[in-house]
Design a protein around this motif. Structure first.
Motif, short mmCIF file in Angstrom:
data_model
loop_
_atom_site.label_atom_id
_atom_site.label_comp_id
_atom_site.label_asym_id
_atom_site.label_seq_id
_atom_site.Cartn_x
_atom_site.Cartn_y
_atom_site.Cartn_z
N GLN A 11 6.90 3.29 -18.74
CA GLN A 11 6.43 2.20 -18.46
C GLN A 11 7.28 1.00 -18.43
N VAL A 12 8.34 1.14 -19.07
CA VAL A 12 9.45 -0.05 -18.91
C VAL A 12 10.03 -0.09 -17.83
N VAL A 13 10.65 1.05 -17.31
CA VAL A 13 11.30 1.23 -16.01
C VAL A 13 10.28 1.05 -14.79
N ILE A 14 9.00 1.53 -15.18
CA ILE A 14 7.91 1.32 -13.85
C ILE A 14 7.61 -0.17 -13.66
N GLN A 15 7.49 -0.91 -15.03
CA GLN A 15 7.05 -2.26 -14.93
C GLN A 15 8.42 -3.15 -14.28
N GLU A 16 9.46 -2.91 -14.43
CA GLU A 16 10.69 -3.57 -13.94
C GLU A 16 10.71 -3.36 -12.42
N PHE A 35 5.71 -5.72 -3.94
CA PHE A 35 4.86 -6.60 -3.44
C PHE A 35 4.32 -6.68 -1.91
N ILE A 36 5.12 -6.26 -1.06
CA ILE A 36 4.72 -5.99 0.29
C ILE A 36 4.12 -4.81 0.41
N VAL A 37 4.35 -3.70 -0.34
CA VAL A 37 3.49 -2.58 -0.51
C VAL A 37 1.92 -3.14 -0.68
N THR A 38 1.66 -3.72 -1.81
CA THR A 38 0.29 -3.93 -2.15
C THR A 38 -0.46 -4.94 -1.07
N VAL A 39 0.57 -5.72 -0.72
CA VAL A 39 -0.48 -6.85 0.43
C VAL A 39 -0.60 -5.60 1.62
N ILE A 40 0.43 -5.11 1.95
CA ILE A 40 0.07 -4.09 3.29
C ILE A 40 -1.18 -3.22 3.03
N GLN A 52 -11.14 2.84 1.98
CA GLN A 52 -10.37 3.75 1.25
C GLN A 52 -9.73 4.60 2.00
N GLN A 53 -10.17 4.91 3.14
CA GLN A 53 -9.50 5.82 4.20
C GLN A 53 -8.49 5.40 4.81
N ALA A 54 -8.34 4.04 4.76
CA ALA A 54 -7.03 3.51 5.43
C ALA A 54 -5.67 4.07 5.17
N SER A 55 -4.65 4.00 6.02
CA SER A 55 -3.37 4.61 5.36
C SER A 55 -2.86 3.72 4.23
N THR A 56 -2.11 4.44 3.32
CA THR A 56 -1.50 3.75 2.13
C THR A 56 -0.10 4.42 1.88
N SER A 57 0.69 3.46 1.42
CA SER A 57 2.35 3.67 1.10
C SER A 57 2.28 4.85 0.05
N SER A 58 2.92 6.04 0.48
CA SER A 58 3.11 6.82 -0.49
C SER A 58 1.83 7.23 -1.51
N HIS A 59 0.53 6.86 -1.04
CA HIS A 59 -0.75 7.15 -1.67
C HIS A 59 -0.70 6.37 -2.71
N VAL A 60 -0.27 5.12 -2.79
CA VAL A 60 -0.03 4.27 -4.04
C VAL A 60 -1.69 3.64 -3.95
N MET A 61 -2.28 3.35 -2.86
CA MET A 61 -3.55 2.49 -3.15
C MET A 61 -3.55 1.38 -3.93
N ALA A 62 -2.32 0.51 -3.60
CA ALA A 62 -2.11 -0.53 -4.80
C ALA A 62 -3.19 -1.88 -4.41
N TYR A 63 -4.42 -1.76 -4.42
CA TYR A 63 -5.54 -2.56 -4.24
C TYR A 63 -6.53 -2.48 -4.80
N ARG A 115 -3.21 -1.04 -12.10
CA ARG A 115 -3.54 0.32 -12.39
C ARG A 115 -2.51 1.31 -12.61
N ASN A 116 -1.36 1.10 -11.72
CA ASN A 116 -0.35 2.02 -11.62
C ASN A 116 0.80 1.67 -12.59
N GLN A 117 0.75 0.46 -13.30
CA GLN A 117 1.62 0.19 -14.38
C GLN A 117 1.33 0.69 -15.55
N GLN A 118 -0.01 1.35 -15.77
CA GLN A 118 -0.58 1.98 -17.17
C GLN A 118 -0.04 3.34 -17.23
#
Length: 248
Positions: free
Chosen positions: A94-99, A107-112, A35-46, A84-87
Motif C-alpha cells: 500500500q505504501v508503494v501503491i499510494q505513492e 489522475f488522468i486515468v480516473t477522470v477519463i 459500468q460497461q464503458a471502457s476502462t483503463s486496465s479494468h481499473v474502474m476508477a470512479y 477503493r484501489n488504495q486499500q
C-alpha cells in the motif's frame, strides 16, 4: 439510420424537467450501462453517487446556481475515485501503491474512466426517452460538494448529471464542423482553423438569434474569448492535490 446513432446525433441539454422521479429500474439500467464503458486496465476508477435527499439537492443547487440541480428526475454525481484501489494489498504494498496513485497519469486515468462512464449513462438515459444535462457547475465550490457528499481522501467530485423527463424541447445546438475537429495525419494550419471558425461563428450566431427561447447575439469565438479572459475555479487544483491526487 441506426437508432443508437440517431439518439447520439439528436442530443441536446435539457434544463427543465417534469416533476416525475426515475424508477429504481431506470436508475439501475443507467448505472449498468455506465459500468460497461471502457476502462483503463479494468481499473474502474470512479464512483457514482445518486442524490435523492431533497435538502442535499438544495445545497448542491446553491453551489451550482442552477435550479435543475434540484428539480429533476434523478441527480448523479460522478467522482474520480482511487480510494477503493488504495486499500488493496499488504501494508508494504500500500505504501508503494499510494505513492504511485499521486501521479498526473493516474489522475488522468480516473477522470477519463469517469467521463466514459458518464457518457454511457447519458446515452442510456436518452435511449430510455429521458433528457440529461451535465453539471460542471458543481465545481463552483468543490470543497463544499466534497463535504456535502462525505467524500474521503483520493475521491474528487468531477461533475453532476441531471436526468429526467423533459419539460422542454430545445433546438439542437450546432457543433464545430467535422473538418475543424478531425484531421488526417497532422494538425491543420492556423489559417485553415480560422477559416472554419469564422464559418461556424456565422452558423452559431444565426442559431442564437432564431432559436425559440433565450435569443441572443453571440458567436463561438466571442464566448470562448470571454471564457478564457476570466480565471475560474482556481481552487480545484489545490483541492485535488489535498486529496493526494495529481501531485507529481
Amino acid at each position: 439510420m441506426n437508432q443508437t446513432i440517431e439518439t447520439l446525433l439528436h442530443h441536446r441539454s435539457i434544463r427543465k424537467f417534469k416533476d416525475q422521479q426515475l424508477t429504481t429500474e431506470q436508475i439501475h439500467t443507467i448505472i449498468r450501462a455506465a459500468q460497461q464503458a471502457s476502462t483503463s486496465s479494468h481499473v474502474m476508477a470512479y464512483t457514482i453517487i445518486g442524490v435523492t435527499d431533497p435538502s442535499l439537492k438544495s445545497e448542491l443547487a446553491k453551489v451550482s446556481g442552477q435550479p435543475y440541480v434540484k428539480e429533476n428526475g434523478h441527480l448523479f454525481v460522478f467522482c474520480a475515485d482511487l480510494k477503493r484501489n488504495q486499500q488493496l494489498g499488504s501494508a508494504e504494498e500500500q505504501v508503494v501503491i499510494q505513492e504511485n496513485m499521486e501521479s498526473t497519469e493516474q489522475f488522468i486515468v480516473t477522470v477519463i474512466d469517469a467521463a466514459l462512464a458518464a457518457q454511457n449513462a447519458a446515452t442510456a438515459a436518452e435511449a430510455l426517452g429521458l433528457g440529461i444535462c451535465f453539471l460542471g457547475s458543481l465545481r463552483n465550490d468543490i470543497q463544499r460538494v466534497s463535504s456535502l457528499l462525505n467524500l474521503p481522501d483520493r475521491v474528487v467530485p468531477l461533475f453532476g448529471l441531471a436526468a429526467g423527463y423533459p419539460d422542454q424541447q430545445p433546438e439542437i445546438k450546432p457543433r464545430l464542423p467535422l473538418e475543424a475537429v478531425y484531421h488526417e495525419n497532422t494538425y491543420p494550419s492556423p489559417e485553415r482553423q480560422q477559416q472554419l471558425i469564422q464559418e461556424f461563428d456565422k452558423e452559431l450566431l444565426n442559431y442564437y438569434q432564431n432559436r425559440s427561447s433565450n435569443a441572443r447575439k453571440a458567436t463561438w469565438s466571442s464566448q470562448m474569448i470571454d471564457k478564457y479572459k476570466k480565471p475560474t475555479r482556481l481552487d480545484v487544483g489545490p483541492f485535488v492535490k489535498e486529496k493526494h491526487l495529481n501531485k507529481q
